[in-house]
Design a protein around this motif. Sequence first.
Motif, PDB file in Angstrom:
ATOM      1  N   LEU A   2     -91.647  18.372   4.458  1.00 43.91           N
ATOM      2  CA  LEU A   2     -90.801  19.311   5.201  1.00 43.91           C
ATOM      3  C   LEU A   2     -91.449  19.693   6.527  1.00 43.91           C
ATOM      4  CD1 LEU A   2     -88.379  21.225   5.427  1.00 43.91           C
ATOM      5  CD2 LEU A   2     -89.700  22.909   4.124  1.00 43.91           C
ATOM      6  N   ILE A   3     -92.744  20.008   6.508  1.00 46.55           N
ATOM      7  CA  ILE A   3     -93.459  20.365   7.732  1.00 46.55           C
ATOM      8  C   ILE A   3     -93.473  19.181   8.702  1.00 46.55           C
ATOM      9  CG2 ILE A   3     -95.679  21.056   8.685  1.00 46.55           C
ATOM     10  CD1 ILE A   3     -94.190  23.261   7.184  1.00 46.55           C
ATOM     11  N   ALA A   4     -93.654  17.976   8.183  1.00 48.61           N
ATOM     12  CA  ALA A   4     -93.657  16.783   9.035  1.00 48.61           C
ATOM     13  C   ALA A   4     -92.319  16.608   9.728  1.00 48.61           C
ATOM     14  CB  ALA A   4     -93.982  15.545   8.196  1.00 48.61           C
ATOM     15  N   VAL A   5     -91.229  16.798   8.995  1.00 48.99           N
ATOM     16  CA  VAL A   5     -89.896  16.677   9.589  1.00 48.99           C
ATOM     17  C   VAL A   5     -89.685  17.746  10.656  1.00 48.99           C
ATOM     18  CG1 VAL A   5     -87.425  16.896   9.150  1.00 48.99           C
ATOM     19  CG2 VAL A   5     -88.846  15.559   7.594  1.00 48.99           C
ATOM     20  N   VAL A   6     -90.118  18.970  10.363  1.00 48.45           N
ATOM     21  CA  VAL A   6     -89.953  20.060  11.334  1.00 48.45           C
ATOM     22  C   VAL A   6     -90.725  19.762  12.612  1.00 48.45           C
ATOM     23  CG1 VAL A   6     -90.472  22.490  11.794  1.00 48.45           C
ATOM     24  CG2 VAL A   6     -89.462  21.827   9.605  1.00 48.45           C
ATOM     25  N   GLY A  45     -91.681  16.826  13.800  1.00 52.41           N
ATOM     26  CA  GLY A  45     -91.037  15.727  14.512  1.00 52.41           C
ATOM     27  C   GLY A  45     -89.711  16.116  15.121  1.00 52.41           C
ATOM     28  N   ALA A  46     -88.909  16.909  14.390  1.00 56.48           N
ATOM     29  CA  ALA A  46     -87.580  17.303  14.886  1.00 56.48           C
ATOM     30  C   ALA A  46     -87.687  18.223  16.090  1.00 56.48           C
ATOM     31  CB  ALA A  46     -86.792  17.983  13.768  1.00 56.48           C
ATOM     32  N   LEU A  47     -88.705  19.045  16.147  1.00 57.10           N
ATOM     33  CA  LEU A  47     -88.874  19.937  17.290  1.00 57.10           C
ATOM     34  C   LEU A  47     -89.128  19.162  18.580  1.00 57.10           C
ATOM     35  CD1 LEU A  47     -91.025  22.825  15.748  1.00 57.10           C
ATOM     36  CD2 LEU A  47     -88.625  22.929  16.468  1.00 57.10           C
ATOM     37  N   ARG A  48     -89.641  17.946  18.441  1.00 52.30           N
ATOM     38  CA  ARG A  48     -89.938  17.132  19.625  1.00 52.30           C
ATOM     39  C   ARG A  48     -88.779  16.206  19.978  1.00 52.30           C
ATOM     40  NH1 ARG A  48     -94.661  13.741  19.611  1.00 52.30           N
ATOM     41  NH2 ARG A  48     -94.682  14.111  21.859  1.00 52.30           N
ATOM     42  N   SER A  56     -87.352  12.150  13.801  1.00 52.33           N
ATOM     43  CA  SER A  56     -88.478  12.998  13.431  1.00 52.33           C
ATOM     44  C   SER A  56     -89.749  12.191  13.203  1.00 52.33           C
ATOM     45  CB  SER A  56     -88.137  13.813  12.180  1.00 52.33           C
ATOM     46  OG  SER A  56     -87.764  12.975  11.106  1.00 52.33           O
ATOM     47  N   ALA A  57     -89.626  10.941  12.749  1.00 50.70           N
ATOM     48  CA  ALA A  57     -90.815  10.116  12.531  1.00 50.70           C
ATOM     49  C   ALA A  57     -91.514   9.843  13.854  1.00 50.70           C
ATOM     50  CB  ALA A  57     -90.425   8.810  11.847  1.00 50.70           C
ATOM     51  N   ARG A  58     -90.736   9.519  14.886  1.00 50.52           N
ATOM     52  CA  ARG A  58     -91.352   9.292  16.202  1.00 50.52           C
ATOM     53  C   ARG A  58     -91.940  10.582  16.753  1.00 50.52           C
ATOM     54  NH1 ARG A  58     -86.480   6.366  19.152  1.00 50.52           N
ATOM     55  NH2 ARG A  58     -85.416   7.085  17.282  1.00 50.52           N
ATOM     56  N   GLY A  59     -91.225  11.677  16.554  1.00 52.42           N
ATOM     57  CA  GLY A  59     -91.734  12.974  17.029  1.00 52.42           C
ATOM     58  C   GLY A  59     -93.026  13.367  16.350  1.00 52.42           C
TER      59      GLY A  59
END
Length: 297
Positions: free
Chosen positions: A275-279, A281-284, A290-293
């Motif tokens: 969840l933290i990883a997605v957040v 990545g999504a913020l960027r 989200s994976a690229r972010g």
Amino acid sequence: MIAPDRRSPGPGGNEQAGPSDRQNFLRRTASALVLAPLAIGAAVVGGFIFAAACTVTAALVLWEWSALVSRAADWRILAPGLPALCAAAVLAHGNAPGMAIAAVALGASGAAVATAVQPRGGQRSAAVWAAAGMVYAGIVLISPIALRSDPQMGFAALAFLFATVWATDIFAYLTGRRLGGPLLWPRLSPKKTWTGAIGGLVGGVVAGVPVAYASAGTHPVAAGVLALILSIAAQGGDLLESSVKRRFGAKDTSALIPGHGGVMDRVDGFLVAALIAVVIGALRFGTAASARGLLLW
């Protein structure tokens, strides 16, 4: 302090006599040697296979949660929850994470209403726990699918996440057992130590940095900071689940996985870290990327 539950081992149950540390370690190792290749293989293939694997995992988590909070698998949670998870999986796989979240929220609402209108045993908070279980299972489902949906960086992000979380778990276990020391949070967990927590952080960073650099070219400093954040998140997820089990007097959420307990016991740290990883990545770059972010720094 809540007294241990004396019912027989099962979903939400508590084993009365545990195996020795050596036996438990061997069981954990054997289970990991089976489960890790399955998880990596599903992530490599991606697509429908990975989404289906996440759906099955989330469904098992919901089943264990319902058994944990109601002492037996509760259809009032499962009846609206399982269809909602399937719908969320289809939507998340189709790059519609917002609608997937809405499906999980609808399932949580349905579980809460069904539990509230048919109370059992006078539990006034039953509806809240029913909804929380649906959200918990929804995170297990949506976050990994969101990361994997990126065709360029999806597998690299999951490989980084796997390496960081698994190494955190392994090093925390080995360091804590080997060195001992003061307890991290004895009210929640009688065995986790500060030395284990620090060892887990070190292990997570040491494992995560080379994977991120090799798979995506992530700058080592950035990868180290990200791995540290995800390692902390993973250990926080472990403590969160420990608090829920302590609340309901259970040692394990089930006995499905030898040496680990239930599926919830195996994915508790992973789901929070994902969840933290997605957040992050999504913020960027947005949820769809989200994976690229997460990796491109």
